[in-house]
Design a protein around this motif. Structure first.
Motif, PDB file in Angstrom:
ATOM      1  N   ALA A   1      22.333   3.523   0.893  1.00 56.92           N
ATOM      2  CA  ALA A   1      20.893   3.247   0.793  1.00 56.92           C
ATOM      3  C   ALA A   1      20.122   4.559   0.767  1.00 56.92           C
ATOM      4  CB  ALA A   1      20.440   2.387   1.963  1.00 56.92           C
ATOM      5  N   LYS A   2      19.063   4.594  -0.056  1.00 58.47           N
ATOM      6  CA  LYS A   2      18.276   5.822  -0.200  1.00 58.47           C
ATOM      7  C   LYS A   2      17.493   6.126   1.075  1.00 58.47           C
ATOM      8  CE  LYS A   2      15.901   6.148  -3.980  1.00 58.47           C
ATOM      9  NZ  LYS A   2      14.792   5.935  -4.958  1.00 58.47           N
ATOM     10  N   ALA A   3      16.703   5.160   1.549  1.00 56.26           N
ATOM     11  CA  ALA A   3      15.925   5.295   2.785  1.00 56.26           C
ATOM     12  C   ALA A   3      15.835   3.922   3.424  1.00 56.26           C
ATOM     13  CB  ALA A   3      14.536   5.852   2.505  1.00 56.26           C
ATOM     14  N   ILE A   4      15.776   3.902   4.737  1.00 53.76           N
ATOM     15  CA  ILE A   4      15.799   2.627   5.461  1.00 53.76           C
ATOM     16  C   ILE A   4      14.543   2.500   6.305  1.00 53.76           C
ATOM     17  CG2 ILE A   4      17.046   1.232   7.149  1.00 53.76           C
ATOM     18  CD1 ILE A   4      19.552   2.960   6.191  1.00 53.76           C
TER      19      ILE A   4
ATOM     20  N   ILE B   1      28.052  -6.458   3.664  1.00 47.94           N
ATOM     21  CA  ILE B   1      26.726  -6.383   3.059  1.00 47.94           C
ATOM     22  C   ILE B   1      26.772  -7.143   1.740  1.00 47.94           C
ATOM     23  CG2 ILE B   1      24.932  -4.870   2.122  1.00 47.94           C
ATOM     24  CD1 ILE B   1      25.949  -2.696   4.061  1.00 47.94           C
ATOM     25  N   VAL B   2      25.998  -8.222   1.686  1.00 47.16           N
ATOM     26  CA  VAL B   2      25.954  -9.071   0.500  1.00 47.16           C
ATOM     27  C   VAL B   2      24.720  -8.686  -0.306  1.00 47.16           C
ATOM     28  CG1 VAL B   2      25.907 -11.424  -0.377  1.00 47.16           C
ATOM     29  CG2 VAL B   2      27.065 -10.918   1.798  1.00 47.16           C
ATOM     30  N   GLY B   3      24.935  -8.078  -1.476  1.00 52.11           N
ATOM     31  CA  GLY B   3      23.823  -7.622  -2.291  1.00 52.11           C
ATOM     32  C   GLY B   3      23.955  -6.139  -2.594  1.00 52.11           C
ATOM     33  N   THR B   4      23.119  -5.657  -3.497  1.00 51.03           N
ATOM     34  CA  THR B   4      23.173  -4.263  -3.924  1.00 51.03           C
ATOM     35  C   THR B   4      22.111  -3.450  -3.202  1.00 51.03           C
ATOM     36  OG1 THR B   4      23.934  -4.931  -6.126  1.00 51.03           O
ATOM     37  CG2 THR B   4      23.026  -2.711  -5.898  1.00 51.03           C
ATOM     38  N   ILE B   5      22.556  -2.438  -2.450  1.00 43.95           N
ATOM     39  CA  ILE B   5      21.605  -1.594  -1.723  1.00 43.95           C
ATOM     40  C   ILE B   5      21.782  -0.114  -2.035  1.00 43.95           C
ATOM     41  CG2 ILE B   5      21.229  -3.215   0.163  1.00 43.95           C
ATOM     42  CD1 ILE B   5      23.523  -0.269   0.732  1.00 43.95           C
ATOM     43  N   GLU B   6      22.828   0.257  -2.759  1.00 48.25           N
ATOM     44  CA  GLU B   6      23.078   1.666  -3.054  1.00 48.25           C
ATOM     45  C   GLU B   6      21.944   2.257  -3.882  1.00 48.25           C
ATOM     46  OE1 GLU B   6      26.584   4.572  -4.878  1.00 48.25           O
ATOM     47  OE2 GLU B   6      26.847   2.381  -4.851  1.00 48.25           O
ATOM     48  N   GLY B   7      21.399   3.384  -3.417  1.00 48.10           N
ATOM     49  CA  GLY B   7      20.324   4.056  -4.122  1.00 48.10           C
ATOM     50  C   GLY B   7      18.974   3.372  -4.010  1.00 48.10           C
TER      51      GLY B   7
ATOM     52  N   ASN C   1       8.231  -8.964  -4.915  1.00 47.75           N
ATOM     53  CA  ASN C   1       8.948  -9.040  -6.198  1.00 47.75           C
ATOM     54  C   ASN C   1      10.171  -8.135  -6.175  1.00 47.75           C
ATOM     55  OD1 ASN C   1       9.378 -10.001  -8.814  1.00 47.75           O
ATOM     56  ND2 ASN C   1       8.208  -8.335  -9.760  1.00 47.75           N
ATOM     57  N   ALA C   2      10.929  -8.271  -5.096  1.00 47.93           N
ATOM     58  CA  ALA C   2      12.102  -7.425  -4.882  1.00 47.93           C
ATOM     59  C   ALA C   2      13.328  -8.299  -4.636  1.00 47.93           C
ATOM     60  CB  ALA C   2      11.874  -6.506  -3.679  1.00 47.93           C
TER      61      ALA C   2
ATOM     62  N   LYS D   1       0.828  -1.207   0.000  1.00 46.34           N
ATOM     63  CA  LYS D   1       0.000   0.000   0.000  1.00 46.34           C
ATOM     64  C   LYS D   1       0.868   1.266   0.000  1.00 46.34           C
ATOM     65  CE  LYS D   1      -3.972  -2.078   2.330  1.00 46.34           C
ATOM     66  NZ  LYS D   1      -4.810  -2.117   3.574  1.00 46.34           N
ATOM     67  N   LYS D   2       2.038   1.159   0.604  1.00 53.19           N
ATOM     68  CA  LYS D   2       2.956   2.309   0.646  1.00 53.19           C
ATOM     69  C   LYS D   2       3.544   2.588  -0.734  1.00 53.19           C
ATOM     70  CE  LYS D   2       6.280   4.035   4.058  1.00 53.19           C
ATOM     71  NZ  LYS D   2       5.313   4.827   4.832  1.00 53.19           N
ATOM     72  N   ALA D   3       3.546   1.553  -1.572  1.00 51.57           N
ATOM     73  CA  ALA D   3       3.986   1.673  -2.975  1.00 51.57           C
ATOM     74  C   ALA D   3       5.399   2.236  -3.099  1.00 51.57           C
ATOM     75  CB  ALA D   3       3.001   2.529  -3.766  1.00 51.57           C
ATOM     76  N   LEU D   4       6.319   1.681  -2.344  1.00 48.71           N
ATOM     77  CA  LEU D   4       7.720   2.093  -2.460  1.00 48.71           C
ATOM     78  C   LEU D   4       8.305   1.587  -3.775  1.00 48.71           C
ATOM     79  CD1 LEU D   4       8.979   1.230   1.139  1.00 48.71           C
ATOM     80  CD2 LEU D   4       8.481   3.510   0.244  1.00 48.71           C
ATOM     81  N   GLU D   5       9.221   2.345  -4.338  1.00 51.40           N
ATOM     82  CA  GLU D   5       9.922   1.926  -5.539  1.00 51.40           C
ATOM     83  C   GLU D   5      11.377   1.611  -5.200  1.00 51.40           C
ATOM     84  OE1 GLU D   5       9.465   5.044  -8.368  1.00 51.40           O
ATOM     85  OE2 GLU D   5       7.334   4.643  -8.715  1.00 51.40           O
ATOM     86  N   ASP D   6      12.011   0.836  -6.084  1.00 50.73           N
ATOM     87  CA  ASP D   6      13.434   0.485  -5.910  1.00 50.73           C
ATOM     88  C   ASP D   6      13.666  -0.127  -4.527  1.00 50.73           C
ATOM     89  OD1 ASP D   6      13.968   1.669  -8.423  1.00 50.73           O
ATOM     90  OD2 ASP D   6      14.144   3.631  -7.478  1.00 50.73           O
TER      91      ASP D   6
END
Length: 316
Positions: free
Chosen positions: A244-247, A210-216, A189-190, A162-167
């Protein structure tokens, strides 16, 4: 939704989370059973059931949150009273199951408290346990009575949809949360990322990879509980440093002991989403926190158990 309750249905609640119990009773369309919890002069707990429950199918709501020992004793004494008053079935509804973090012997001469609590509930007379998000899912195997283990992750998933976050990328703050994070990532689906923390040697600083891509990316940290908040805030700050953009963070059980509130407020976490399995004390104010109710899910489970319908759809 109108629930069909048989004449022998009874809902009781003890002191740990009366607000949740009242919400559940409202959804079920029933009254909470009458009982009193008092103390003798030396602090011993005295419980009296103030109505007949002979032949009743009883659902007893009690989280074993702080003060855990007090709430556990209330629960055990109430179960004993129900058994001696000839209840047909005693279904223990434990939104939060404490002492579950010691689920194995990690070192010599350690107890397995998760098994101990299971033994005490069974010996007291519980015939079924309904709970949510054990610290370790294998705790179900410590019981010889039916255990219905609900999961809070779908509640969070619906909230973030419902928050509809992107990326979005879902992050497990430690190795024990990988399965939970993977399930949420699949629903959203992330992609998934992992914070791998370890001490190479005694007295050496902890290493965090940190294993994985979190930048941006908008990061969602998910865990079963937040106690002192050290793990999740350290993870959040590390993710922020890596771009990270927002946490965002979510957990089922908001234990929030010690300096947890100060840590969360001063951390990189933008928002912490919790459920009401544990009653948040009135003195605790956390501007970043959003609380979601588990009452509808527990009521659905109670209805399915009471009317002998499949509970398994709630686990899917």
């Amino acid at each position: 939704m109108a629930y069909q309750l048989k004449k022998n249905f009874k809902l009781f609640a003890l002191n740990s989370n009366q607000e949740l119990a009242r919400e559940m009773a409202s959804l079920l369309g029933c009254q909470i059973g009458k009982c009193s919890v008092n103390h003798f002069s030396d602090g011993e707990i005295q419980i009296h059931i103030e109505e007949s429950i002979r032949g009743s199918e009883v659902y007893l709501v009690q989280s074993t949150s702080h003060p855990s020992n007090e709430h556990i004793m209330e629960l055990l004494i109430m179960i004993d009273a129900l058994k001696r008053a000839s209840a047909k079935a005693i279904n223990v509804v434990m939104p939060y199951y404490s002492y579950a973090r010691q689920d194995r012997k990690a070192r010599s001469r350690e107890p397995i408290t998760a098994k101990l609590i299971a033994n005490l509930l069974e010996r007291a007379g519980a015939t079924r346990v309904l709970t949510m998000d054990f610290h370790a899912p294998q705790v179900q195997g410590f019981f010889d009575i039916p255990v219905d283990h609900l999961i809070g992750m779908p509640i969070f998933t619906e909230y973030y949809e419902k928050k509809a976050l992107e990326d979005v990328v879902v992050v497990a703050p430690h190795n024990g949360s990988v399965v939970r994070a993977r399930k949420m990532a699949s629903r959203l689906n992330a992609p998934i990322a992992l914070i791998d923390r370890y001490h190479p040697e005694r007295d050496m600083s902890e290493i965090m990879n940190i294993v994985g891509t979190i930048e941006g990316q908008n990061v969602i940290l998910i865990d079963d509980l937040v106690d002192t908040a050290a793990t999740i805030t350290i993870a959040a700050d590390a993710l922020a440093e890596k771009g990270a953009k927002a946490i965002y963070a979510c957990c089922t059980h908001a234990v929030l002991s010690g300096s947890a509130i100060d840590r969360i407020e001063s951390s990189a976490i933008k928002e912490l989403v919790v459920t009401n399995t544990i009653k948040i004390p009135e003195g605790i104010q956390l501007n970043k926190m959003v609380t979601l109710s588990v009452a509808p899910l527990f009521v659905d489970a109670i209805d399915r158990i009471h009317n002998e319908k499949a509970v398994s759809p709630l686990f899917e």
